[in-house]
Design an enzyme around this catalytic site. Structure first.
Site, mmCIF file in Angstrom:
data_model
loop_
_atom_site.group_PDB
_atom_site.id
_atom_site.type_symbol
_atom_site.label_atom_id
_atom_site.label_comp_id
_atom_site.label_asym_id
_atom_site.label_seq_id
_atom_site.Cartn_x
_atom_site.Cartn_y
_atom_site.Cartn_z
ATOM 1 N N ARG A 30 -27.262 65.696 -64.773
ATOM 2 C CA ARG A 30 -26.093 64.746 -64.825
ATOM 3 C C ARG A 30 -25.787 63.989 -65.760
ATOM 4 N NH1 ARG A 30 -28.063 62.953 -58.817
ATOM 5 N NH2 ARG A 30 -29.560 62.142 -60.236
ATOM 6 N N ARG A 64 -23.330 60.678 -62.081
ATOM 7 C CA ARG A 64 -23.879 59.869 -61.249
ATOM 8 C C ARG A 64 -23.758 58.417 -61.629
ATOM 9 N NH1 ARG A 64 -26.559 57.005 -58.535
ATOM 10 N NH2 ARG A 64 -28.431 57.579 -57.289
ATOM 11 N N GLU A 83 -27.433 59.917 -48.298
ATOM 12 C CA GLU A 83 -27.231 61.326 -48.692
ATOM 13 C C GLU A 83 -26.322 62.015 -47.674
ATOM 14 O OE1 GLU A 83 -28.065 62.972 -51.283
ATOM 15 O OE2 GLU A 83 -29.320 61.277 -51.980
#
Length: 190
Positions: free
Chosen positions: A105, A55, A63
């Site tokens: 992440r 990320r 999104e």
């Protein structure tokens, strides 16, 4: 031949200490190089590199995941395509890992041809900066390195202004609730 006096020795000692300090602080981060073949594209601010979900630190893009939200955010596909194009056209790719987030992440500073990818995303109106929200999280050891990169991201954001879409943080909150509400209504009907 120059004789080392106490004064010269002191200057030499200060120079060496200063060099060591800057060398360890400016070059102590670990660049992890990768190729475009190593990348699986997720969205505008998330990629997979050799199976690791990364990320991007410093930017939040619209999104695209309809599985997590009710619909797709305006400019989501454009942000995803922009990131993909930047990576596929790059000559050199690397990232610097910051830490793992609550979702597992890797939060990382991503570089494309020695330029921060979040800066390019923001300059093209496809992302909100997130530095102002998270900048105080860095450990003291990493402040010098990360602060300069954060500054680049903030300057890009100030230069271009607010993007032409709703902040993804707020969009996610609204659309996730809406999707959960729809799920509850569908369960009641069954």
């Amino acid at each position: 031949m120059k004789i080392l006096t106490c004064k010269n020795l002191k200057k030499y000692f200060v120079f060496v200490l200063t060099f060591i300090f800057f060398a360890t602080n400016l070059f102590s981060y670990n660049k992890i190089f990768f190729t475009k073949e190593d990348v699986e594209f997720i969205d505008g601010d998330t990629i997979k590199v050799r199976g690791n979900l990364l990320r991007f630190v410093g930017v939040d893009t619209p999104e695209v995941s309809e599985s997590l939200f009710n619909g797709e955010q305006y400019l989501g596909k454009e942000a995803s395509l922009f990131t993909k194009k930047q990576i596929l056209n790059a000559k050199e790719l690397f990232y610097v890992e910051y830490k793992k987030d609550i979702y597992g992440r890797i939060l990382a500073f991503i570089f494309v041809d020695n330029t921060l990818l979040p800066v390019k995303i923001i300059e093209n109106g496809l992302g909100y900066e997130t530095v102002s929200k998270y900048k105080n999280e860095y450990p003291l050891d990493d402040k010098n390195i990360f602060s300069s990169w954060d500054q680049e991201i903030l300057e890009a954001s100030l230069k271009v202004g607010k993007p032409n879409f709703e902040n993804p943080f707020y969009w996610r909150a609204k659309n996730k609730k809406l999707k959960n509400k729809i799920k509850r209504q569908n369960k009641k009907r069954k």
